[in-house]
Design a protein around this motif. Structure first.
Motif, PDB file in Angstrom:
ATOM      1  N   GLY A  62       0.802  -1.220   0.000  1.00 48.29           N
ATOM      2  CA  GLY A  62       0.000   0.000   0.000  1.00 48.29           C
ATOM      3  C   GLY A  62       0.832   1.265   0.000  1.00 48.29           C
ATOM      4  O   GLY A  62       0.294   2.372   0.116  1.00 48.29           O
ATOM      5  N   ASN A  63       2.129   1.143  -0.142  1.00 49.12           N
ATOM      6  CA  ASN A  63       3.005   2.309  -0.202  1.00 49.12           C
ATOM      7  C   ASN A  63       3.115   2.731  -1.674  1.00 49.12           C
ATOM      8  O   ASN A  63       4.115   2.486  -2.342  1.00 49.12           O
ATOM      9  CB  ASN A  63       4.373   1.973   0.394  1.00 49.12           C
ATOM     10  N   TYR A  64       2.053   3.353  -2.141  1.00 48.84           N
ATOM     11  CA  TYR A  64       1.911   3.629  -3.567  1.00 48.84           C
ATOM     12  C   TYR A  64       2.931   4.626  -4.098  1.00 48.84           C
ATOM     13  O   TYR A  64       3.400   4.488  -5.223  1.00 48.84           O
ATOM     14  CB  TYR A  64       0.495   4.097  -3.880  1.00 48.84           C
ATOM     15  N   GLU A  65       3.284   5.630  -3.308  1.00 46.60           N
ATOM     16  CA  GLU A  65       4.244   6.621  -3.793  1.00 46.60           C
ATOM     17  C   GLU A  65       5.616   5.986  -4.030  1.00 46.60           C
ATOM     18  O   GLU A  65       6.262   6.269  -5.031  1.00 46.60           O
ATOM     19  CB  GLU A  65       4.340   7.799  -2.825  1.00 46.60           C
ATOM     20  N   LYS A  66       6.056   5.144  -3.114  1.00 47.63           N
ATOM     21  CA  LYS A  66       7.337   4.455  -3.316  1.00 47.63           C
ATOM     22  C   LYS A  66       7.242   3.484  -4.487  1.00 47.63           C
ATOM     23  O   LYS A  66       8.193   3.319  -5.243  1.00 47.63           O
ATOM     24  CB  LYS A  66       7.772   3.730  -2.051  1.00 47.63           C
ATOM     25  N   ALA A  67       6.094   2.842  -4.638  1.00 51.67           N
ATOM     26  CA  ALA A  67       5.903   1.930  -5.769  1.00 51.67           C
ATOM     27  C   ALA A  67       5.990   2.698  -7.077  1.00 51.67           C
ATOM     28  O   ALA A  67       6.662   2.255  -8.018  1.00 51.67           O
ATOM     29  CB  ALA A  67       4.562   1.214  -5.650  1.00 51.67           C
ATOM     30  N   ILE A  68       5.330   3.849  -7.139  1.00 49.55           N
ATOM     31  CA  ILE A  68       5.366   4.669  -8.358  1.00 49.55           C
ATOM     32  C   ILE A  68       6.793   5.088  -8.671  1.00 49.55           C
ATOM     33  O   ILE A  68       7.239   5.023  -9.823  1.00 49.55           O
ATOM     34  CB  ILE A  68       4.422   5.881  -8.225  1.00 49.55           C
ATOM     35  N   THR A  69       7.536   5.493  -7.654  1.00 50.95           N
ATOM     36  CA  THR A  69       8.929   5.893  -7.850  1.00 50.95           C
ATOM     37  C   THR A  69       9.752   4.742  -8.416  1.00 50.95           C
ATOM     38  O   THR A  69      10.542   4.931  -9.351  1.00 50.95           O
ATOM     39  CB  THR A  69       9.541   6.381  -6.512  1.00 50.95           C
ATOM     40  N   GLN A  70       9.563   3.542  -7.867  1.00 47.63           N
ATOM     41  CA  GLN A  70      10.295   2.368  -8.348  1.00 47.63           C
ATOM     42  C   GLN A  70       9.907   2.014  -9.781  1.00 47.63           C
ATOM     43  O   GLN A  70      10.762   1.713 -10.611  1.00 47.63           O
ATOM     44  CB  GLN A  70      10.050   1.165  -7.442  1.00 47.63           C
ATOM     45  N   TYR A  71       8.592   2.026 -10.060  1.00 44.16           N
ATOM     46  CA  TYR A  71       8.144   1.727 -11.427  1.00 44.16           C
ATOM     47  C   TYR A  71       8.733   2.734 -12.411  1.00 44.16           C
ATOM     48  O   TYR A  71       9.177   2.355 -13.503  1.00 44.16           O
ATOM     49  CB  TYR A  71       6.616   1.763 -11.521  1.00 44.16           C
ATOM     50  N   LYS A  72       8.729   4.002 -12.039  1.00 42.97           N
ATOM     51  CA  LYS A  72       9.283   5.023 -12.936  1.00 42.97           C
ATOM     52  C   LYS A  72      10.769   4.784 -13.190  1.00 42.97           C
ATOM     53  O   LYS A  72      11.248   4.976 -14.312  1.00 42.97           O
ATOM     54  CB  LYS A  72       9.044   6.424 -12.375  1.00 42.97           C
ATOM     55  N   TYR A  73      11.480   4.363 -12.154  1.00 43.12           N
ATOM     56  CA  TYR A  73      12.901   4.054 -12.330  1.00 43.12           C
ATOM     57  C   TYR A  73      13.074   2.924 -13.347  1.00 43.12           C
ATOM     58  O   TYR A  73      13.908   3.015 -14.260  1.00 43.12           O
ATOM     59  CB  TYR A  73      13.529   3.666 -10.984  1.00 43.12           C
ATOM     60  N   VAL A  74      12.292   1.867 -13.204  1.00 40.75           N
ATOM     61  CA  VAL A  74      12.399   0.732 -14.123  1.00 40.75           C
ATOM     62  C   VAL A  74      12.075   1.171 -15.546  1.00 40.75           C
ATOM     63  O   VAL A  74      12.780   0.812 -16.496  1.00 40.75           O
ATOM     64  CB  VAL A  74      11.477  -0.428 -13.680  1.00 40.75           C
ATOM     65  N   VAL A  75      11.028   1.968 -15.703  1.00 39.51           N
ATOM     66  CA  VAL A  75      10.617   2.417 -17.034  1.00 39.51           C
ATOM     67  C   VAL A  75      11.671   3.339 -17.652  1.00 39.51           C
ATOM     68  O   VAL A  75      11.948   3.259 -18.851  1.00 39.51           O
ATOM     69  CB  VAL A  75       9.234   3.108 -16.971  1.00 39.51           C
ATOM     70  N   GLU A  76      12.281   4.198 -16.839  1.00 36.23           N
ATOM     71  CA  GLU A  76      13.330   5.073 -17.362  1.00 36.23           C
ATOM     72  C   GLU A  76      14.540   4.277 -17.826  1.00 36.23           C
ATOM     73  O   GLU A  76      15.171   4.624 -18.818  1.00 36.23           O
ATOM     74  CB  GLU A  76      13.755   6.082 -16.296  1.00 36.23           C
ATOM     75  N   GLU A  77      14.857   3.217 -17.103  1.00 31.79           N
ATOM     76  CA  GLU A  77      16.016   2.396 -17.456  1.00 31.79           C
ATOM     77  C   GLU A  77      15.734   1.488 -18.655  1.00 31.79           C
ATOM     78  O   GLU A  77      16.649   1.131 -19.384  1.00 31.79           O
ATOM     79  CB  GLU A  77      16.454   1.550 -16.257  1.00 31.79           C
ATOM     80  N   ASP A  78      14.480   1.078 -18.813  1.00 32.48           N
ATOM     81  CA  ASP A  78      14.103   0.185 -19.910  1.00 32.48           C
ATOM     82  C   ASP A  78      12.773   0.674 -20.482  1.00 32.48           C
ATOM     83  O   ASP A  78      11.705   0.198 -20.085  1.00 32.48           O
ATOM     84  CB  ASP A  78      13.991  -1.253 -19.397  1.00 32.48           C
ATOM     85  N   VAL A  79      12.848   1.617 -21.406  1.00 31.43           N
ATOM     86  CA  VAL A  79      11.643   2.278 -21.922  1.00 31.43           C
ATOM     87  C   VAL A  79      10.726   1.339 -22.687  1.00 31.43           C
ATOM     88  O   VAL A  79       9.554   1.666 -22.906  1.00 31.43           O
ATOM     89  CB  VAL A  79      11.999   3.499 -22.815  1.00 31.43           C
TER      90      VAL A  79
END
Length: 158
Positions: A62-79
């Motif tokens: 339920g820690n959605y903000e940290k999840a969003i940050t992690q997902y964004k990191y993954v997407v930035e590294e592998d578009v």
């Protein structure tokens, strides 16, 4: 020289084995719902697949903000990582960040034009943004790709 090569090779093998066991432990912790400990283990492993699992773990807690940050990191590294983008888009939709979700699903729809699920979620975002015509258009596109896409059929029928 040969001894140095053998020592380096043994160190690499030991490191790979340690990462493998950490990953196995992290996967096991994640699968039984011990997400905090899984995050710690995935952090030790590193890499994009571990980062994706960390995002999923944060999402599960339920820690959605940290999840969003992690997902964004993954997407930035592998578009081109459609799975990470898809999960990010659904999470953004869940937390009512509709403009960001729209951007993610638009990108996914452009990357993979044959996936009705991406179009359905783009329709959902548009529905939440009160863009009824745009949402109906996306649902219709999804149905054209998959005539049995029940959620699109349901939204269109409503």
């Amino acid at each position: 020289m040969n001894r140095l090569f053998i020592v380096i090779l043994l160190m690499l093998i030991a490191k790979v084995e340690a990462q493998s066991s950490s990953l196995t432990l992290a996967d096991s912790l994640y699968s039984i719902g011990n997400y905090s400990k899984a995050i710690n283990e995935y952090s030790k492993v590193g890499g994009l697949s571990a980062a994706l699992q960390i995002a999923r773990s944060y999402n599960a807690t339920g820690n959605y903000e940290k999840a969003i940050t992690q997902y964004k990191y993954v997407v930035e590294e592998d578009v081109k990582n459609q799975l990470a983008q898809f999960e990010l888009g659904k999470l953004l939709l869940k937390v009512n960040r509709f403009e960001e979700a729209k951007s993610v699903f638009t990108n996914l729809s452009n990357l993979n034009t044959t996936n009705p699920e991406f179009l359905f979620y783009l329709g959902e975002v548009n529905r939440h943004l009160n863009a009824t015509d745009a949402s109906l258009k996306q649902y219709k596109k999804a149905i054209r790709l998959d005539s049995t896409h029940l959620r699109s059929l349901f939204q269109l029928a409503k």
